[in-house]
Design a protein around this motif. Structure first.
Motif, PDB file in Angstrom:
ATOM      1  N   ASP A 126       0.828  -1.101  -0.024  1.00  0.00           N
ATOM      2  CA  ASP A 126      -0.159   0.106  -0.089  1.00  0.00           C
ATOM      3  C   ASP A 126       0.969   1.274  -0.094  1.00  0.00           C
ATOM      4  O   ASP A 126       1.705   1.382   0.840  1.00  0.00           O
ATOM      5  N   HIS A 127       0.514   2.168  -0.960  1.00  0.00           N
ATOM      6  CA  HIS A 127       1.410   3.440  -0.915  1.00  0.00           C
ATOM      7  C   HIS A 127       0.342   4.641  -0.774  1.00  0.00           C
ATOM      8  O   HIS A 127      -0.495   4.557  -1.664  1.00  0.00           O
ATOM      9  N   GLN A 128       0.694   5.651  -0.083  1.00  0.00           N
ATOM     10  CA  GLN A 128      -0.239   6.574   0.296  1.00  0.00           C
ATOM     11  C   GLN A 128       0.582   7.848   0.519  1.00  0.00           C
ATOM     12  O   GLN A 128       1.606   7.963   1.257  1.00  0.00           O
ATOM     13  N   ALA A 129       0.223   8.809  -0.098  1.00  0.00           N
ATOM     14  CA  ALA A 129       0.709  10.265   0.264  1.00  0.00           C
ATOM     15  C   ALA A 129       0.179  10.796   1.621  1.00  0.00           C
ATOM     16  O   ALA A 129      -0.986  10.588   1.533  1.00  0.00           O
ATOM     17  N   TYR A 130       0.983  11.717   1.942  1.00  0.00           N
ATOM     18  CA  TYR A 130       0.527  12.256   3.228  1.00  0.00           C
ATOM     19  C   TYR A 130      -0.091  11.279   4.369  1.00  0.00           C
ATOM     20  O   TYR A 130      -1.130  11.482   5.022  1.00  0.00           O
ATOM     21  N   THR A 131       0.581  10.031   4.377  1.00  0.00           N
ATOM     22  CA  THR A 131       0.245   9.064   5.339  1.00  0.00           C
ATOM     23  C   THR A 131       1.367   8.721   6.219  1.00  0.00           C
ATOM     24  O   THR A 131       2.659   8.232   5.645  1.00  0.00           O
ATOM     25  N   ASP A 132       1.056   8.589   7.646  1.00  0.00           N
ATOM     26  CA  ASP A 132       2.365   8.244   8.419  1.00  0.00           C
ATOM     27  C   ASP A 132       1.714   6.944   9.135  1.00  0.00           C
ATOM     28  O   ASP A 132       0.773   6.983   9.800  1.00  0.00           O
ATOM     29  N   ARG A 133       2.556   5.827   9.170  1.00  0.00           N
ATOM     30  CA  ARG A 133       1.938   4.473   9.792  1.00  0.00           C
ATOM     31  C   ARG A 133       2.991   4.313  11.011  1.00  0.00           C
ATOM     32  O   ARG A 133       4.237   4.604  11.027  1.00  0.00           O
ATOM     33  N   SER A 134       2.455   3.431  11.890  1.00  0.00           N
ATOM     34  CA  SER A 134       3.418   2.927  13.046  1.00  0.00           C
ATOM     35  C   SER A 134       2.775   1.683  13.403  1.00  0.00           C
ATOM     36  O   SER A 134       1.574   1.216  13.070  1.00  0.00           O
ATOM     37  N   SER A 135       3.486   0.935  14.319  1.00  0.00           N
ATOM     38  CA  SER A 135       2.685  -0.256  15.049  1.00  0.00           C
ATOM     39  C   SER A 135       2.380  -1.305  14.212  1.00  0.00           C
ATOM     40  O   SER A 135       1.239  -1.634  14.139  1.00  0.00           O
ATOM     41  N   LEU A 136       3.329  -1.693  13.203  1.00  0.00           N
ATOM     42  CA  LEU A 136       2.980  -2.868  12.337  1.00  0.00           C
ATOM     43  C   LEU A 136       3.245  -4.043  12.731  1.00  0.00           C
ATOM     44  O   LEU A 136       4.000  -4.290  13.724  1.00  0.00           O
ATOM     45  N   ARG A 137       2.199  -4.937  12.524  1.00  0.00           N
ATOM     46  CA  ARG A 137       2.443  -6.374  13.185  1.00  0.00           C
ATOM     47  C   ARG A 137       1.755  -7.242  12.115  1.00  0.00           C
ATOM     48  O   ARG A 137       0.819  -7.017  11.048  1.00  0.00           O
ATOM     49  N   LEU A 138       2.011  -8.497  11.960  1.00  0.00           N
ATOM     50  CA  LEU A 138       2.002  -9.371  10.952  1.00  0.00           C
ATOM     51  C   LEU A 138       1.442 -10.723  11.513  1.00  0.00           C
ATOM     52  O   LEU A 138       2.357 -11.477  12.434  1.00  0.00           O
ATOM     53  N   GLY A 139       0.455 -11.438  11.329  1.00  0.00           N
ATOM     54  CA  GLY A 139       0.165 -12.831  11.554  1.00  0.00           C
ATOM     55  C   GLY A 139      -0.157 -13.660  10.267  1.00  0.00           C
ATOM     56  O   GLY A 139      -0.060 -13.302   9.249  1.00  0.00           O
ATOM     57  N   ILE A 140      -0.527 -14.981  10.748  1.00  0.00           N
ATOM     58  CA  ILE A 140      -0.603 -15.771   9.460  1.00  0.00           C
ATOM     59  C   ILE A 140      -1.529 -16.974  10.028  1.00  0.00           C
ATOM     60  O   ILE A 140      -1.672 -17.501  11.028  1.00  0.00           O
ATOM     61  N   THR A 141      -2.557 -17.324   8.729  1.00  0.00           N
ATOM     62  CA  THR A 141      -3.384 -18.383   8.898  1.00  0.00           C
ATOM     63  C   THR A 141      -3.104 -19.245   7.690  1.00  0.00           C
ATOM     64  O   THR A 141      -2.707 -18.663   6.766  1.00  0.00           O
ATOM     65  N   ARG A 142      -3.672 -20.521   7.700  1.00  0.00           N
ATOM     66  CA  ARG A 142      -3.762 -21.336   6.822  1.00  0.00           C
ATOM     67  C   ARG A 142      -4.706 -22.212   6.203  1.00  0.00           C
ATOM     68  O   ARG A 142      -4.870 -23.174   5.379  1.00  0.00           O
ATOM     69  N   ARG A 143      -6.078 -21.655   6.292  1.00  0.00           N
ATOM     70  CA  ARG A 143      -7.227 -22.088   5.917  1.00  0.00           C
ATOM     71  C   ARG A 143      -8.234 -20.824   5.358  1.00  0.00           C
ATOM     72  O   ARG A 143      -7.964 -19.797   6.061  1.00  0.00           O
ATOM     73  N   VAL A 144      -9.079 -21.211   4.664  1.00  0.00           N
ATOM     74  CA  VAL A 144     -10.054 -20.173   4.010  1.00  0.00           C
ATOM     75  C   VAL A 144     -11.246 -20.734   3.910  1.00  0.00           C
ATOM     76  O   VAL A 144     -11.465 -21.863   3.236  1.00  0.00           O
ATOM     77  N   SER A 145     -12.473 -19.859   3.954  1.00  0.00           N
ATOM     78  CA  SER A 145     -13.682 -20.605   3.669  1.00  0.00           C
ATOM     79  C   SER A 145     -14.004 -20.097   2.399  1.00  0.00           C
ATOM     80  O   SER A 145     -14.226 -19.033   2.017  1.00  0.00           O
ATOM     81  N   GLN A 146     -14.225 -21.371   1.565  1.00  0.00           N
ATOM     82  CA  GLN A 146     -14.392 -21.332   0.407  1.00  0.00           C
ATOM     83  C   GLN A 146     -15.862 -21.485  -0.345  1.00  0.00           C
ATOM     84  O   GLN A 146     -16.538 -22.462   0.210  1.00  0.00           O
ATOM     85  N   LEU A 147     -16.502 -20.693  -1.166  1.00  0.00           N
ATOM     86  CA  LEU A 147     -17.748 -20.981  -1.446  1.00  0.00           C
ATOM     87  C   LEU A 147     -18.086 -22.062  -2.401  1.00  0.00           C
ATOM     88  O   LEU A 147     -17.258 -22.224  -3.506  1.00  0.00           O
ATOM     89  N   GLN A 148     -18.990 -22.827  -2.080  1.00  0.00           N
ATOM     90  CA  GLN A 148     -19.298 -24.193  -2.860  1.00  0.00           C
ATOM     91  C   GLN A 148     -20.226 -24.072  -3.818  1.00  0.00           C
ATOM     92  O   GLN A 148     -20.947 -23.110  -3.549  1.00  0.00           O
ATOM     93  N   LYS A 149     -20.409 -25.123  -4.606  1.00  0.00           N
ATOM     94  CA  LYS A 149     -21.460 -24.896  -5.717  1.00  0.00           C
ATOM     95  C   LYS A 149     -22.688 -24.895  -5.000  1.00  0.00           C
ATOM     96  O   LYS A 149     -24.072 -24.595  -5.526  1.00  0.00           O
ATOM     97  N   ASP A 150     -23.064 -25.572  -3.934  1.00  0.00           N
ATOM     98  CA  ASP A 150     -24.687 -25.481  -3.432  1.00  0.00           C
ATOM     99  C   ASP A 150     -24.963 -24.167  -2.510  1.00  0.00           C
ATOM    100  O   ASP A 150     -25.849 -24.033  -1.966  1.00  0.00           O
ATOM    101  N   GLY A 151     -23.876 -23.066  -2.414  1.00  0.00           N
ATOM    102  CA  GLY A 151     -24.077 -21.989  -1.715  1.00  0.00           C
ATOM    103  C   GLY A 151     -23.236 -21.929  -0.617  1.00  0.00           C
ATOM    104  O   GLY A 151     -23.553 -21.007   0.271  1.00  0.00           O
ATOM    105  N   SER A 152     -22.833 -23.086  -0.057  1.00  0.00           N
ATOM    106  CA  SER A 152     -22.406 -23.289   1.438  1.00  0.00           C
ATOM    107  C   SER A 152     -20.786 -22.857   1.401  1.00  0.00           C
ATOM    108  O   SER A 152     -20.217 -22.717   0.137  1.00  0.00           O
ATOM    109  N   TYR A 153     -20.227 -22.642   2.524  1.00  0.00           N
ATOM    110  CA  TYR A 153     -18.739 -22.397   2.787  1.00  0.00           C
ATOM    111  C   TYR A 153     -18.260 -23.748   3.336  1.00  0.00           C
ATOM    112  O   TYR A 153     -18.747 -24.293   4.413  1.00  0.00           O
ATOM    113  N   ALA A 154     -16.932 -23.867   2.822  1.00  0.00           N
ATOM    114  CA  ALA A 154     -16.067 -24.913   3.594  1.00  0.00           C
ATOM    115  C   ALA A 154     -14.572 -24.613   3.653  1.00  0.00           C
ATOM    116  O   ALA A 154     -14.410 -23.865   2.571  1.00  0.00           O
TER     117      ALA A 154
END
Length: 350
Positions: A126-154
């Motif tokens: 992300d690049h922004q003019a007139y923007t000052d940032r601080s306190s950056l933190r990073l996390g990680i996950t390994r699964r996502v809820s994916q839309l299925q053909k029947d409209g549900s999520y798995a």
């Protein structure tokens, strides 16, 4: 460039060993390797460093040996700082996210990856003019809820990074979802939000504070848990209402991987939703805390901690009230990371 990095690594080695906790992130892998990211100033004698105020040093400790190297794409004009780390155990890839400011009028977030002793080119998040940032933190996950053909999520496998930071220019906490595919990030896939988008209207009551209240305590969003599944928990401050909020973010994959806007996401896939945590900031907090905070949370209990020169200072929210500030002495034999671990154990047993 290779010669320059070697010169920098030699110049920074002694400095990094005594770096302040104020700009340092530490990560230990399951294999026992310790990674430490620190912002350091280049030596005036280092070749090609004119105009570079700081770069990101990565210390890699294996056993009793430690190697220092500079994140290559942080060797650019201006200031590079706030390095945050995440590690994927499956691919054995380290991710480093940091803030680059070419000047006081603009800033950008950059993500680089390190695998098999090789760096991949950094991607601008992300690049922004007139923007000052601080306190950056990073996390990680390994699964996502994916839309299925029947409209549900798995839930299906997916490597996702989650970044939070404080936007000083707009006085708000922000979040970025960073999907990693085939070991790389596409800038077009980044999904960025103000964390206030996930706060319900009935959680926005104003809370009065003392005249000398130090609002710095609200400027440090934190990823408080990353269960390596499909959700991530975040605690962040709201300076407009003097509140602390907790949200659970649940990415979904339909036409793309993203966080649905609105509470609950408006579908069966989840989305951002407010946890049962929306509390008033400690109204009489006036301590002169500086630099990054550590946030620990278990249910309705929360600890805010800040590292000073000789002590880890912390306050606790429990049973609807904030405690007075307490301190744990720290030194070379008992560093801040050990004190934070002790606090985490205390919170887990209460």
């Amino acid at each position: 460039m290779k010669r320059l990095l070697v010169v920098l690594a030699i110049s920074f080695a002694s400095t990094a060993a005594f770096a302040q906790v104020a700009d340092r992130d530490v990560l230990v892998t399951p294999e026992g390797t310790v990674y430490t990211a620190t912002a350091v100033s280049p030596s005036s004698s280092a070749e090609g460093t004119s105009g570079i105020a700081s770069v990101v040093d990565l210390a890699v400790q294996k056993g009793s040996g430690t190697e220092h190297q500079i994140v290559p794409d942080s060797v650019v004009f201006g200031s590079n700082f706030g390095g945050a780390l995440a590690y994927d155990t499956d691919s054995k890839t380290l991710f480093v996210l940091w803030i680059h400011m070419a000047n006081r009028m603009s800033s950008e977030l950059l993500l680089a990856s390190y695998r098999d002793s090789k760096w991949q080119p950094a991607v601008v998040i992300d690049h922004q003019a007139y923007t000052d940032r601080s306190s950056l933190r990073l996390g990680i996950t390994r699964r996502v809820s994916q839309l299925q053909k029947d409209g549900s999520y798995a839930d299906v496998p997916a490597l996702l990074l989650h970044a939070v930071w404080w936007d000083d220019s707009h006085s708000e906490a922000r979040y970025a979802l960073l999907p990693i595919e085939n070991g790389a990030l596409s800038a077009a896939a980044v999904d960025i939000h103000s964390l206030e988008e996930f706060v319900a209207a009935d959680s926005e009551a104003y809370h009065a504070v003392s005249e000398k209240f130090n609002a710095e305590i609200l400027h440090h969003p934190a990823i408080v848990s990353s269960p390596m599944q499909s959700t991530v928990d975040v605690v962040f401050g709201d300076t407009k209402n003097n509140s602390l909020h907790g949200v659970t973010l649940h990415p979904i994959a339909d036409s793309r991987i993203h966080i649905p806007v609105g509470i609950g996401g408006g579908n069966g896939g989840g989305g951002g939703r407010v946890k049962p945590l929306s509390i008033a900031a400690p109204p009489n907090f006036t301590a002169d805390w500086k630099g990054p905070f550590t946030v620990l949370e278990r249910g309705d209990r929360i600890v805010l901690a800040n590292t000073g020169d000789t002590a880890l200072n912390y306050i606790t929210y429990s049973d609807g009230a904030w405690t007075s500030m307490k301190s744990i002495a720290i030194d070379a034999k008992f560093p801040a990371e050990a004190a934070i671990s002790a606090l985490d154990k205390m919170l887990s047993t209460q």
